[in-house]
Design a protein around this motif. Structure first.
Motif, PDB file in Angstrom:
ATOM      1  N   THR A 273      39.998  44.953  36.266  1.00  0.00           N
ATOM      2  CA  THR A 273      38.668  44.947  35.661  1.00  0.00           C
ATOM      3  C   THR A 273      37.982  43.640  36.022  1.00  0.00           C
ATOM      4  OG1 THR A 273      39.347  46.354  33.818  1.00  0.00           O
ATOM      5  CG2 THR A 273      37.362  45.029  33.512  1.00  0.00           C
ATOM      6  N   VAL A 274      36.776  43.737  36.561  1.00  0.00           N
ATOM      7  CA  VAL A 274      36.032  42.559  37.006  1.00  0.00           C
ATOM      8  C   VAL A 274      34.737  42.439  36.217  1.00  0.00           C
ATOM      9  CG1 VAL A 274      34.744  41.522  38.923  1.00  0.00           C
ATOM     10  CG2 VAL A 274      36.988  42.531  39.333  1.00  0.00           C
ATOM     11  N   VAL A 275      34.460  41.237  35.716  1.00  0.00           N
ATOM     12  CA  VAL A 275      33.181  40.905  35.094  1.00  0.00           C
ATOM     13  C   VAL A 275      32.397  40.066  36.080  1.00  0.00           C
ATOM     14  CG1 VAL A 275      32.043  39.665  33.218  1.00  0.00           C
ATOM     15  CG2 VAL A 275      34.122  40.979  32.758  1.00  0.00           C
ATOM     16  N   ALA A 276      31.112  40.399  36.273  1.00  0.00           N
ATOM     17  CA  ALA A 276      30.274  39.685  37.237  1.00  0.00           C
ATOM     18  C   ALA A 276      28.831  39.696  36.740  1.00  0.00           C
ATOM     19  CB  ALA A 276      30.382  40.339  38.612  1.00  0.00           C
ATOM     20  N   PRO A 277      27.958  38.925  37.389  1.00  0.00           N
ATOM     21  CA  PRO A 277      26.556  38.906  36.960  1.00  0.00           C
ATOM     22  C   PRO A 277      25.871  40.265  37.019  1.00  0.00           C
ATOM     23  CG  PRO A 277      27.028  36.984  38.290  1.00  0.00           C
ATOM     24  CD  PRO A 277      28.240  37.856  38.372  1.00  0.00           C
ATOM     25  N   ASP A 278      26.270  41.115  37.970  1.00  0.00           N
ATOM     26  CA  ASP A 278      25.714  42.467  38.011  1.00  0.00           C
ATOM     27  C   ASP A 278      26.761  43.437  38.540  1.00  0.00           C
ATOM     28  OD1 ASP A 278      25.702  42.357  40.855  1.00  0.00           O
ATOM     29  OD2 ASP A 278      23.646  41.648  40.914  1.00  0.00           O
ATOM     30  N   ALA A 279      26.493  44.744  38.356  1.00  0.00           N
ATOM     31  CA  ALA A 279      27.474  45.760  38.732  1.00  0.00           C
ATOM     32  C   ALA A 279      27.523  45.992  40.234  1.00  0.00           C
ATOM     33  CB  ALA A 279      27.169  47.080  38.008  1.00  0.00           C
ATOM     34  N   THR A 280      26.475  45.600  40.958  1.00  0.00           N
ATOM     35  CA  THR A 280      26.505  45.693  42.415  1.00  0.00           C
ATOM     36  C   THR A 280      27.552  44.747  42.979  1.00  0.00           C
ATOM     37  OG1 THR A 280      24.119  46.139  42.333  1.00  0.00           O
ATOM     38  CG2 THR A 280      25.064  45.705  44.491  1.00  0.00           C
ATOM     39  N   CYS A 281      27.911  43.736  42.208  1.00  0.00           N
ATOM     40  CA  CYS A 281      28.987  42.815  42.585  1.00  0.00           C
ATOM     41  C   CYS A 281      30.319  43.243  41.974  1.00  0.00           C
ATOM     42  CB  CYS A 281      28.630  41.397  42.143  1.00  0.00           C
ATOM     43  SG  CYS A 281      29.894  40.157  42.540  1.00  0.00           S
ATOM     44  N   SER A 282      30.327  43.564  40.686  1.00  0.00           N
ATOM     45  CA  SER A 282      31.601  43.869  40.011  1.00  0.00           C
ATOM     46  C   SER A 282      32.259  45.132  40.558  1.00  0.00           C
ATOM     47  CB  SER A 282      31.384  44.006  38.500  1.00  0.00           C
ATOM     48  OG  SER A 282      30.529  45.085  38.186  1.00  0.00           O
ATOM     49  N   ASP A 283      31.463  46.132  40.952  1.00  0.00           N
ATOM     50  CA  ASP A 283      32.013  47.402  41.441  1.00  0.00           C
ATOM     51  C   ASP A 283      32.852  47.204  42.713  1.00  0.00           C
ATOM     52  OD1 ASP A 283      32.519  50.067  41.947  1.00  0.00           O
ATOM     53  OD2 ASP A 283      30.445  50.649  42.265  1.00  0.00           O
ATOM     54  N   PRO A 284      32.290  46.670  43.803  1.00  0.00           N
ATOM     55  CA  PRO A 284      33.114  46.481  45.002  1.00  0.00           C
ATOM     56  C   PRO A 284      34.181  45.405  44.859  1.00  0.00           C
ATOM     57  CG  PRO A 284      30.929  45.564  45.343  1.00  0.00           C
ATOM     58  CD  PRO A 284      30.882  46.308  44.049  1.00  0.00           C
ATOM     59  N   LEU A 285      33.925  44.375  44.035  1.00  0.00           N
ATOM     60  CA  LEU A 285      34.941  43.347  43.835  1.00  0.00           C
ATOM     61  C   LEU A 285      36.185  43.925  43.171  1.00  0.00           C
ATOM     62  CD1 LEU A 285      33.512  39.886  42.659  1.00  0.00           C
ATOM     63  CD2 LEU A 285      34.870  40.425  44.690  1.00  0.00           C
ATOM     64  N   ALA A 286      35.986  44.816  42.206  1.00  0.00           N
ATOM     65  CA  ALA A 286      37.136  45.446  41.542  1.00  0.00           C
ATOM     66  C   ALA A 286      37.953  46.247  42.539  1.00  0.00           C
ATOM     67  CB  ALA A 286      36.655  46.342  40.400  1.00  0.00           C
ATOM     68  N   THR A 287      37.275  46.982  43.425  1.00  0.00           N
ATOM     69  CA  THR A 287      37.982  47.759  44.449  1.00  0.00           C
ATOM     70  C   THR A 287      38.735  46.842  45.397  1.00  0.00           C
ATOM     71  OG1 THR A 287      36.305  49.511  44.349  1.00  0.00           O
ATOM     72  CG2 THR A 287      37.695  49.425  46.317  1.00  0.00           C
ATOM     73  N   ALA A 288      38.069  45.788  45.856  1.00  0.00           N
ATOM     74  CA  ALA A 288      38.697  44.863  46.806  1.00  0.00           C
ATOM     75  C   ALA A 288      39.918  44.184  46.201  1.00  0.00           C
ATOM     76  CB  ALA A 288      37.683  43.817  47.272  1.00  0.00           C
ATOM     77  N   LEU A 289      39.798  43.733  44.964  1.00  0.00           N
ATOM     78  CA  LEU A 289      40.929  43.067  44.319  1.00  0.00           C
ATOM     79  C   LEU A 289      42.073  44.034  44.052  1.00  0.00           C
ATOM     80  CD1 LEU A 289      39.126  40.661  41.832  1.00  0.00           C
ATOM     81  CD2 LEU A 289      40.575  40.025  43.761  1.00  0.00           C
ATOM     82  N   ARG A 290      41.726  45.295  43.764  1.00  0.00           N
ATOM     83  CA  ARG A 290      42.782  46.299  43.581  1.00  0.00           C
ATOM     84  C   ARG A 290      43.591  46.460  44.867  1.00  0.00           C
ATOM     85  NH1 ARG A 290      46.436  48.755  43.348  1.00  0.00           N
ATOM     86  NH2 ARG A 290      46.931  50.799  42.461  1.00  0.00           N
ATOM     87  N   ILE A 291      42.921  46.344  46.008  1.00  0.00           N
ATOM     88  CA  ILE A 291      43.593  46.473  47.299  1.00  0.00           C
ATOM     89  C   ILE A 291      44.358  45.202  47.662  1.00  0.00           C
ATOM     90  CG2 ILE A 291      43.186  46.713  49.795  1.00  0.00           C
ATOM     91  CD1 ILE A 291      40.776  48.518  49.037  1.00  0.00           C
ATOM     92  N   LEU A 292      43.747  44.044  47.457  1.00  0.00           N
ATOM     93  CA  LEU A 292      44.338  42.780  47.903  1.00  0.00           C
ATOM     94  C   LEU A 292      45.502  42.317  47.028  1.00  0.00           C
ATOM     95  CD1 LEU A 292      41.078  40.823  48.782  1.00  0.00           C
ATOM     96  CD2 LEU A 292      42.804  41.661  50.389  1.00  0.00           C
ATOM     97  N   GLY A 293      45.440  42.615  45.729  1.00  0.00           N
ATOM     98  CA  GLY A 293      46.500  42.180  44.832  1.00  0.00           C
ATOM     99  C   GLY A 293      46.151  40.876  44.138  1.00  0.00           C
ATOM    100  N   PRO A 294      46.854  40.565  43.042  1.00  0.00           N
ATOM    101  CA  PRO A 294      46.522  39.396  42.212  1.00  0.00           C
ATOM    102  C   PRO A 294      46.677  38.057  42.910  1.00  0.00           C
ATOM    103  CG  PRO A 294      48.586  40.411  41.498  1.00  0.00           C
ATOM    104  CD  PRO A 294      47.964  41.353  42.479  1.00  0.00           C
ATOM    105  N   ALA A 295      47.462  37.988  43.952  1.00  0.00           N
ATOM    106  CA  ALA A 295      47.648  36.706  44.644  1.00  0.00           C
ATOM    107  C   ALA A 295      46.346  36.183  45.236  1.00  0.00           C
ATOM    108  CB  ALA A 295      48.699  36.857  45.751  1.00  0.00           C
ATOM    109  N   HIS A 296      45.399  37.083  45.508  1.00  0.00           N
ATOM    110  CA  HIS A 296      44.129  36.685  46.113  1.00  0.00           C
ATOM    111  C   HIS A 296      43.009  36.538  45.088  1.00  0.00           C
ATOM    112  CE1 HIS A 296      45.478  37.446  50.310  1.00  0.00           C
ATOM    113  NE2 HIS A 296      46.267  38.332  49.720  1.00  0.00           N
ATOM    114  N   ALA A 297      43.314  36.774  43.809  1.00  0.00           N
ATOM    115  CA  ALA A 297      42.260  36.852  42.801  1.00  0.00           C
ATOM    116  C   ALA A 297      41.465  35.555  42.663  1.00  0.00           C
ATOM    117  CB  ALA A 297      42.859  37.252  41.457  1.00  0.00           C
ATOM    118  N   ARG A 298      42.129  34.460  42.409  1.00  0.00           N
ATOM    119  CA  ARG A 298      41.403  33.217  42.118  1.00  0.00           C
ATOM    120  C   ARG A 298      40.577  32.741  43.308  1.00  0.00           C
ATOM    121  NH1 ARG A 298      46.040  32.239  38.771  1.00  0.00           N
ATOM    122  NH2 ARG A 298      45.364  32.069  36.598  1.00  0.00           N
ATOM    123  N   SER A 299      41.138  32.805  44.514  1.00  0.00           N
ATOM    124  CA  SER A 299      40.396  32.334  45.684  1.00  0.00           C
ATOM    125  C   SER A 299      39.172  33.199  45.940  1.00  0.00           C
ATOM    126  CB  SER A 299      41.306  32.322  46.920  1.00  0.00           C
ATOM    127  OG  SER A 299      41.788  33.626  47.209  1.00  0.00           O
TER     128      SER A 299
END
Length: 325
Positions: A273-299
């Motif tokens: 689950t991603v919180v962002a300034p708008d959903a145009t950002c949070s929507d693809p970021l959530a998908t990308a992070l789901r693919i990349l895994g938590p190791a890439h989250a903070r960076s």
């Protein structure tokens, strides 16, 4: 004397009390899901008219951004001659421009050019047969965000290699939620929320409240337990998970979420689950992070100020909740 009398009458007039704001909820099917609009307004009919206007905006965006509709503006780009720029609508260009930024930041983990993979994976899920190596190799030749050329001055899109197909499924609903919320604000409604399945955009909080409360459900729990409750105002939140949408092929559990690095569905269980300034950002970021895994989250989150993520993973059968900023 007349002016003085008018002022006296005005001073004696009893002010008309403001009508209390009440909660109104409206639902309409769009983009393969249900959009739910919550408005706090004094008049139910006025609120309904505003919601209808916002829903109509979503319907127009579906005609532009759908990869299921053969005659959508997005779909028609696949018929554009290779190397020939095509001028597109403001909305389509904005979605592709924002998508490219996410693609560059995630090294292609989120990629709207993954349409050839999406098409293969939809067939595979239906037939329960993995695509062949030859099919994946052919699709891979047409995938890559760097192959989609965008000219902001002329507002044109160029498909640079044959066989390209665009899939805005990981950003379209978020963009539509933002657009609907913006429409409501332009109509004078500030205390409102737009939910498009896993993507939610919120405005000012309900009367007497400091924020909207948005619960993150535990995967597979049907909303009975909350992994976390978010407190949001003028923000957006998106969740990417595969608790219900998956398929078993050859004894392996594959998610409906496509791994753009392989052309196949993800095989690990998780929810982001991603919180962002708008959903145009949070929507693809959530998908990308789901693919990349938590190791890439903070960076990755550092590249998008104001963003944070909550991860639900599994250690055996026990869910584990972790926060990242």
């Amino acid at each position: 004397m007349a002016v003085a009398l008018l002022l006296m009458l005005s001073a004696c007039r009893t002010p008309v009390p403001e009508q209390p704001l009440r909660k109104h909820v409206f639902v309409r099917a769009a983009m393969g899901t249900q959009f739910r609009i919550t408005i706090f307004a004094a008049d139910a009919d006025v609120a309904r008219a505003a919601a209808d206007t916002a829903f109509d905006r979503v319907d127009r965006l579906e005609e532009i951004l759908s990869d299921y509709q053969a005659d959508s503006e997005l779909s028609l780009l696949r018929d554009q001659p290779v190397g020939v720029p095509a001028r597109v609508s403001y909305d389509l260009f904005e979605v592709l421009w924002r998508a490219r930024r996410i693609s560059e930041a995630t090294v292609g983990a989120f990629d709207v050019t993954a349409g050839p993979y999406t098409r293969l994976w939809r067939f595979s899920r239906k037939r329960r047969v993995l695509p062949s190596g030859e099919e994946l190799a052919a699709a891979r030749h047409s995938v890559g965000h760097e192959k989609l050329l965008l000219d902001p001055e002329k507002r044109t899109v160029t498909m640079s290699v044959p066989g390209m197909r665009l899939d805005a499924g990981g950003i379209a609903k978020g963009y539509a939620a933002d657009a609907a919320l913006r429409q409501l604000r332009e109509l004078g409604f500030q205390r409102c929320l737009v939910a498009a399945s896993g993507d939610i955009a919120v405005g000012d909080p309900p009367p007497g409240q400091k924020h909207w409360s948005v619960a993150i459900s535990m995967p597979g729990d049907s909303g009975q337990r909350a992994a976390k409750t978010l407190r949001l105002r003028n923000r957006a939140v998106s969740t990417s998970g595969d608790t219900e949408q998956f398929v078993a092929i050859g004894g392996t559990r594959y998610s409906h979420i496509l791994d753009t690095r392989t052309g196949l569905g993800l095989t690990n269980r998780a929810q982001v689950t991603v919180v962002a300034p708008d959903a145009t950002c949070s929507d693809p970021l959530a998908t990308a992070l789901r693919i990349l895994g938590p190791a890439h989250a903070r960076s990755l989150l550092r590249r998008f100020p104001g963003s944070s993520a909550t991860w639900v993973t599994y250690e055996g059968e026990a869910p584990v909740v972790r926060d990242y900023r």
